[in-house]
Design a protein around this motif. Structure first.
Motif, short mmCIF file in Angstrom:
data_model
loop_
_atom_site.label_atom_id
_atom_site.label_comp_id
_atom_site.label_asym_id
_atom_site.label_seq_id
_atom_site.Cartn_x
_atom_site.Cartn_y
_atom_site.Cartn_z
N GLY A 1 0.79 -1.23 0.00
CA GLY A 1 0.00 0.00 0.00
C GLY A 1 0.82 1.28 0.00
N LEU A 2 2.12 1.17 0.11
CA LEU A 2 2.94 2.39 0.15
C LEU A 2 2.83 3.12 -1.19
N PRO A 3 2.49 4.42 -1.17
CA PRO A 3 2.21 5.12 -2.42
C PRO A 3 3.43 5.45 -3.26
N SER A 4 4.59 5.50 -2.67
CA SER A 4 5.81 5.77 -3.44
C SER A 4 7.01 5.32 -2.64
N ASP A 5 8.18 5.34 -3.27
CA ASP A 5 9.39 4.90 -2.56
C ASP A 5 9.87 5.95 -1.56
N ARG A 6 9.16 7.06 -1.46
CA ARG A 6 9.50 8.04 -0.40
C ARG A 6 9.00 7.56 0.97
N PHE A 7 8.10 6.60 0.95
CA PHE A 7 7.51 6.07 2.18
C PHE A 7 8.21 4.77 2.57
N SER A 8 8.53 4.65 3.84
CA SER A 8 9.09 3.40 4.36
C SER A 8 8.68 3.25 5.81
N ALA A 9 8.76 2.04 6.31
CA ALA A 9 8.41 1.80 7.70
C ALA A 9 9.22 0.65 8.22
N GLU A 10 9.47 0.68 9.51
CA GLU A 10 10.13 -0.44 10.15
C GLU A 10 9.47 -0.70 11.49
N ARG A 11 9.68 -1.90 11.96
CA ARG A 11 9.15 -2.29 13.27
C ARG A 11 10.27 -2.99 14.02
N THR A 12 10.69 -2.38 15.09
CA THR A 12 11.83 -2.90 15.84
C THR A 12 11.37 -3.81 16.97
N GLY A 13 11.99 -4.98 17.04
CA GLY A 13 11.72 -5.89 18.14
C GLY A 13 10.28 -6.35 18.20
N GLY A 14 9.59 -6.31 17.08
CA GLY A 14 8.20 -6.74 17.06
C GLY A 14 7.26 -5.84 17.83
N SER A 15 7.71 -4.62 18.14
CA SER A 15 6.85 -3.73 18.92
C SER A 15 6.70 -2.38 18.23
N VAL A 16 7.48 -1.40 18.64
CA VAL A 16 7.36 -0.03 18.14
C VAL A 16 7.63 0.03 16.63
N SER A 17 6.84 0.87 15.96
CA SER A 17 7.02 1.04 14.52
C SER A 17 7.22 2.52 14.19
N THR A 18 8.02 2.76 13.17
CA THR A 18 8.25 4.12 12.69
C THR A 18 7.93 4.18 11.21
N LEU A 19 7.10 5.14 10.83
CA LEU A 19 6.79 5.41 9.42
C LEU A 19 7.59 6.64 9.02
N THR A 20 8.39 6.52 7.98
CA THR A 20 9.22 7.62 7.52
C THR A 20 8.75 8.07 6.14
N ILE A 21 8.60 9.37 6.00
CA ILE A 21 8.27 9.95 4.69
C ILE A 21 9.42 10.88 4.33
N GLN A 22 10.08 10.57 3.23
CA GLN A 22 11.21 11.39 2.78
C GLN A 22 10.72 12.42 1.77
N ARG A 23 11.39 13.56 1.76
CA ARG A 23 11.12 14.62 0.76
C ARG A 23 9.62 14.85 0.66
N THR A 24 9.01 15.23 1.78
CA THR A 24 7.55 15.36 1.84
C THR A 24 7.01 16.29 0.78
N GLN A 25 5.82 15.96 0.31
CA GLN A 25 5.08 16.75 -0.67
C GLN A 25 3.77 17.20 -0.04
N GLN A 26 3.15 18.21 -0.61
CA GLN A 26 1.90 18.73 -0.05
C GLN A 26 0.81 17.66 -0.07
N GLU A 27 0.83 16.78 -1.05
CA GLU A 27 -0.21 15.74 -1.11
C GLU A 27 -0.04 14.68 -0.03
N ASP A 28 1.08 14.73 0.72
CA ASP A 28 1.26 13.81 1.85
C ASP A 28 0.48 14.28 3.08
#
Lengths: 116, 113
Positions: A59-86
């Motif tokens: 479902g990630l709309p572009s390669d600017r979006f990524s996510a990770e989940r550390t230790g099966g718990s906390v997750s971080t969603l990263t958006i690089q080079r944000t655009q207004q449509e984000d």
């Protein structure tokens, strides 16, 4: 914890900057989902983690979006080079692994992202 | 591809009126069905769900929904709405063979006091 928590609750950034959004799921929940909610558009699936399996990134709309989940718990969603449509509310949900398909999801309060 | 359609985008009712919100999905296999609600300023929360068994399911706050397999529908009902039911309602479908839930675009319900 008592529920799913997300931080920050609000984020205003300038176009082109990177942002990180955090999700703390309910303890013991093996499944974690990220959604994007835009006005009048419902919830758009972004990415799904289940235990130690490789995430479903379909479902990630572009390669600017990524996510990770550390230790099966906390997750971080990263958006690089944000655009207004984000600009949207980014929701995180967690659930127990269902016996058949997806079980009840418990949602966090969301992070409202505004890209200027 | 699976999809979920909620026919009413914005519904306005007076208190004590009866409510029915439509939800149709496109998938021919076994499904889990959900209605979620988002009250103003609050998180999305589960209203009710159907996994199997009796196709008429009851949820919180007097809501119920009926799964009609032949019509691919899972409409939400409440016989008498209250002002506190003002919220946005989302229908969601999970194909059991899959690990994703597809949400409809939501229906904003506004109850006049």
């Amino acid at each position: 914890g008592a529920g799913v928590s997300q931080s920050p609750s609000n984020k205003v950034t300038e176009k082109g900057k990177d942002v990180e959004l955090r999700c703390d799921p309910i303890s013991g929940h093996t499944a974690l989902y990220w959604y994007r909610q835009s006005l009048g558009q419902g919830l758009e699936f972004l990415i799904y983690f289940q235990g130690n399996s490789a995430p479903d990134k379909s479902g990630l709309p572009s390669d600017r979006f990524s996510a990770e989940r550390t230790g099966g718990s906390v997750s971080t969603l990263t958006i690089q080079r944000t655009q207004q449509e984000d600009s949207a509310v980014y929701l995180c949900a967690s659930s127990l692994a269902g016996a058949k398909g997806v079980d009840t999801q418990y949602f966090g309060p969301g992070t409202r992202l505004t890209v200027l | 591809a699976q999809s979920v359609s909620q026919h009413n985008h914005h519904v306005i009712l007076s208190e004590a009126a009866s409510l029915e919100l439509g939800c149709n999905y496109s998938y021919g296999g076994t499904v889990n069905l959900f209605w979620y609600v988002q009250y103003p300023g609050q998180h999305l929360q589960l209203l009710l769900k159907y996994f199997s068994g009796d196709p008429l399911v009851k949820g919180i706050k007097g809501f119920e929904a009926e799964f009609i397999k032949s019509k691919f529908s899972f409409n939400l009902r409440k016989p008498s709405v209250q002002w506190s039911d003002t919220a946005e309602y989302f229908c969601a479908v999970n194909a059991v063979r899959d690990d994703k839930i597809i949400f409809g675009k939501g229906t904003r319900l506004h109850i006049l006091p």
